[in-house]
Design a protein around this motif. Structure first.
Motif, PDB file in Angstrom:
ATOM      1  N   ARG A 152       0.821  -1.214   0.000  1.00  0.00           N
ATOM      2  CA  ARG A 152       0.000   0.000   0.000  1.00  0.00           C
ATOM      3  C   ARG A 152       0.857   1.267   0.000  1.00  0.00           C
ATOM      4  NH1 ARG A 152      -5.414  -0.925   1.806  1.00  0.00           N
ATOM      5  NH2 ARG A 152      -5.835  -3.155   2.070  1.00  0.00           N
ATOM      6  N   GLY A 153       2.172   1.118  -0.124  1.00  0.00           N
ATOM      7  CA  GLY A 153       3.052   2.269  -0.161  1.00  0.00           C
ATOM      8  C   GLY A 153       3.125   3.001   1.160  1.00  0.00           C
ATOM      9  N   ALA A 210      -5.958  -7.097   7.851  1.00  0.00           N
ATOM     10  CA  ALA A 210      -7.048  -6.269   8.365  1.00  0.00           C
ATOM     11  C   ALA A 210      -6.535  -5.009   9.056  1.00  0.00           C
ATOM     12  CB  ALA A 210      -7.907  -7.088   9.325  1.00  0.00           C
ATOM     13  N   VAL A 211      -5.502  -5.144   9.877  1.00  0.00           N
ATOM     14  CA  VAL A 211      -5.026  -3.972  10.619  1.00  0.00           C
ATOM     15  C   VAL A 211      -4.349  -2.978   9.679  1.00  0.00           C
ATOM     16  CG1 VAL A 211      -2.727  -4.859  11.273  1.00  0.00           C
ATOM     17  CG2 VAL A 211      -3.931  -3.232  12.764  1.00  0.00           C
ATOM     18  N   VAL A 212      -3.641  -3.454   8.662  1.00  0.00           N
ATOM     19  CA  VAL A 212      -3.016  -2.542   7.701  1.00  0.00           C
ATOM     20  C   VAL A 212      -4.090  -1.835   6.870  1.00  0.00           C
ATOM     21  CG1 VAL A 212      -1.532  -2.396   5.670  1.00  0.00           C
ATOM     22  CG2 VAL A 212      -0.842  -3.795   7.625  1.00  0.00           C
ATOM     23  N   GLU A 213      -5.134  -2.564   6.493  1.00  0.00           N
ATOM     24  CA  GLU A 213      -6.234  -1.939   5.757  1.00  0.00           C
ATOM     25  C   GLU A 213      -6.895  -0.842   6.585  1.00  0.00           C
ATOM     26  OE1 GLU A 213     -10.407  -3.226   3.495  1.00  0.00           O
ATOM     27  OE2 GLU A 213      -9.190  -4.729   4.534  1.00  0.00           O
ATOM     28  N   THR A 214      -7.085  -1.111   7.869  1.00  0.00           N
ATOM     29  CA  THR A 214      -7.686  -0.110   8.754  1.00  0.00           C
ATOM     30  C   THR A 214      -6.811   1.130   8.847  1.00  0.00           C
ATOM     31  OG1 THR A 214      -8.818  -1.793  10.074  1.00  0.00           O
ATOM     32  CG2 THR A 214      -8.464   0.341  11.111  1.00  0.00           C
ATOM     33  N   LEU A 215      -5.511   0.946   9.024  1.00  0.00           N
ATOM     34  CA  LEU A 215      -4.598   2.075   9.131  1.00  0.00           C
ATOM     35  C   LEU A 215      -4.542   2.863   7.818  1.00  0.00           C
ATOM     36  CD1 LEU A 215      -1.775   0.305  11.144  1.00  0.00           C
ATOM     37  CD2 LEU A 215      -3.118   2.271  11.929  1.00  0.00           C
ATOM     38  N   ASP A 216      -4.547   2.167   6.711  1.00  0.00           N
ATOM     39  CA  ASP A 216      -4.511   2.829   5.403  1.00  0.00           C
ATOM     40  C   ASP A 216      -5.741   3.711   5.213  1.00  0.00           C
ATOM     41  OD1 ASP A 216      -3.628   3.504   2.859  1.00  0.00           O
ATOM     42  OD2 ASP A 216      -4.445   1.704   1.935  1.00  0.00           O
ATOM     43  N   ALA A 217      -6.885   3.229   5.675  1.00  0.00           N
ATOM     44  CA  ALA A 217      -8.141   3.964   5.487  1.00  0.00           C
ATOM     45  C   ALA A 217      -8.185   5.270   6.285  1.00  0.00           C
ATOM     46  CB  ALA A 217      -9.328   3.086   5.890  1.00  0.00           C
ATOM     47  N   LEU A 218      -7.292   5.430   7.265  1.00  0.00           N
ATOM     48  CA  LEU A 218      -7.292   6.647   8.088  1.00  0.00           C
ATOM     49  C   LEU A 218      -6.577   7.811   7.403  1.00  0.00           C
ATOM     50  CD1 LEU A 218      -6.602   5.052  11.584  1.00  0.00           C
ATOM     51  CD2 LEU A 218      -8.791   5.708  10.568  1.00  0.00           C
ATOM     52  N   HIS A 219      -5.760   7.499   6.373  1.00  0.00           N
ATOM     53  CA  HIS A 219      -5.082   8.538   5.581  1.00  0.00           C
ATOM     54  C   HIS A 219      -4.265   9.479   6.463  1.00  0.00           C
ATOM     55  CE1 HIS A 219      -7.412   7.088   2.226  1.00  0.00           C
ATOM     56  NE2 HIS A 219      -8.531   7.336   2.859  1.00  0.00           N
ATOM     57  N   LYS A 220      -3.523   8.870   7.389  1.00  0.00           N
ATOM     58  CA  LYS A 220      -2.636   9.629   8.274  1.00  0.00           C
ATOM     59  C   LYS A 220      -1.287   8.918   8.343  1.00  0.00           C
ATOM     60  CE  LYS A 220      -6.354  11.148  11.430  1.00  0.00           C
ATOM     61  NZ  LYS A 220      -6.834  11.110  12.838  1.00  0.00           N
ATOM     62  N   PRO A 221      -0.228   9.647   8.739  1.00  0.00           N
ATOM     63  CA  PRO A 221       1.047   8.968   8.965  1.00  0.00           C
ATOM     64  C   PRO A 221       0.863   7.847   9.993  1.00  0.00           C
ATOM     65  CG  PRO A 221       1.343  11.340   8.977  1.00  0.00           C
ATOM     66  CD  PRO A 221      -0.136  11.103   8.968  1.00  0.00           C
ATOM     67  N   VAL A 222       1.428   6.692   9.691  1.00  0.00           N
ATOM     68  CA  VAL A 222       1.216   5.524  10.556  1.00  0.00           C
ATOM     69  C   VAL A 222       2.236   5.545  11.691  1.00  0.00           C
ATOM     70  CG1 VAL A 222       1.120   3.007  10.667  1.00  0.00           C
ATOM     71  CG2 VAL A 222       0.218   4.209   8.675  1.00  0.00           C
ATOM     72  N   THR A 223       1.748   5.969  12.820  1.00  0.00           N
ATOM     73  CA  THR A 223       2.552   6.036  14.036  1.00  0.00           C
ATOM     74  C   THR A 223       2.018   5.025  15.049  1.00  0.00           C
ATOM     75  OG1 THR A 223       1.092   7.677  15.044  1.00  0.00           O
ATOM     76  CG2 THR A 223       2.896   8.513  13.657  1.00  0.00           C
ATOM     77  N   ARG A 224       2.770   4.857  16.131  1.00  0.00           N
ATOM     78  CA  ARG A 224       2.300   3.957  17.191  1.00  0.00           C
ATOM     79  C   ARG A 224       0.983   4.457  17.768  1.00  0.00           C
ATOM     80  NH1 ARG A 224       5.730   1.566  22.336  1.00  0.00           N
ATOM     81  NH2 ARG A 224       3.949   1.172  23.694  1.00  0.00           N
ATOM     82  N   ALA A 225       0.846   5.769  17.926  1.00  0.00           N
ATOM     83  CA  ALA A 225      -0.393   6.326  18.468  1.00  0.00           C
ATOM     84  C   ALA A 225      -1.571   6.008  17.546  1.00  0.00           C
ATOM     85  CB  ALA A 225      -0.252   7.835  18.656  1.00  0.00           C
TER      86      ALA A 225
END
Length: 227
Positions: free
Chosen positions: A170-171, A195-210
């Motif tokens: 997903r880049g 599933a968790v990567v798809e969820t994070l991708d859908a948020l359209h934000k930098p993927v941080t621990r928070a």
């Protein structure tokens, strides 16, 4: 010799099976090492039937497909095996995924065909063939004789590789502490990683621990649900 036409209700095989790319990215670890070793030179030394079994999402189908690509095996999936013309697979290695879904008669014939010169049958299922309930006595004895190699749920090395691969597809470049954080909190399966990567991708934000924590809690950080 000219091949006979397939009888009605049977399917002819394509010249090439649709298989995934090779072993690039497949991580060998304690959870799958025995299965990898078992398939490394099989069926070169001896044909017959073998099974790899393990829980959903452990990577057994991926490993089996890599084997099929290496040896040029015919790939069959579950109940569709009943449609195959035996002449198309005689003397060839066969991969049978979802093997427990196959009817007794078809499975019996596939195991018998695996004994022919050049033949082999790799079955993939969640449980070992010796534990399957079957009605044919002759099939029972054959399943009891199948060598079964277990695979376990992904360990940290394999699950981390799954997460890295899903992010890369997903880049997404997560911060370096995200994957270790997720390893301790998601189910140990390929589906959970996806599933968790798809969820994070859908948020359209930098993927941080928070953000990962918010995703696992099911909110956007303000108390609003993602659903």
């Amino acid at each position: 010799m000219t091949a006979r036409p397939s009888p009605p209700g049977q399917m002819r095989l394509p010249l090439q099976s649709d298989l995934p790319d090779g072993a690039e990215g497949f991580v060998v670890s304690d959870c799958n090492r025995a299965a990898v070793a078992a398939l490394e030179d099989w069926p070169n030394l001896i044909g017959g039937a073998m099974a790899i079994c393990g829980p959903a999402g452990c990577g057994k189908s991926r490993l089996a497909q890599i084997w099929a690509e290496r040896v040029g095996a015919v790939a069959l999936h579950g109940a569709e095996a009943a449609l195959i013309d035996p002449m198309e697979i005689e003397g060839r290695p066969v991969l049978l995924d979802r093997a427990k879904d196959v009817d007794d008669e078809t499975l019996f014939h596939l195991i018998n065909l695996a004994q022919a010169p050049g033949g082999a049958l790799l079955m993939v299922a969640r449980s070992a063939p010796s534990s399957w309930e079957v009605a044919l006595p002759d099939l029972r004895s054959r399943l009891d004789a199948v060598i079964s190699v277990p695979m376990e749920a992904p360990d940290d090395a394999v699950l981390a590789a799954m997460l890295d691969a899903r992010f890369a597809e997903r880049g997404i470049r997560p911060q370096k502490d995200v994957v270790p954080y997720l390893l301790r909190r998601i189910d140990r399966s390929a589906a959970a990683a996806e599933a968790v990567v798809e969820t994070l991708d859908a948020l359209h934000k930098p993927v941080t621990r928070a953000l990962a924590r918010e995703a696992l809690e099911g909110t956007d950080g303000s108390g609003e649900s993602f659903e």
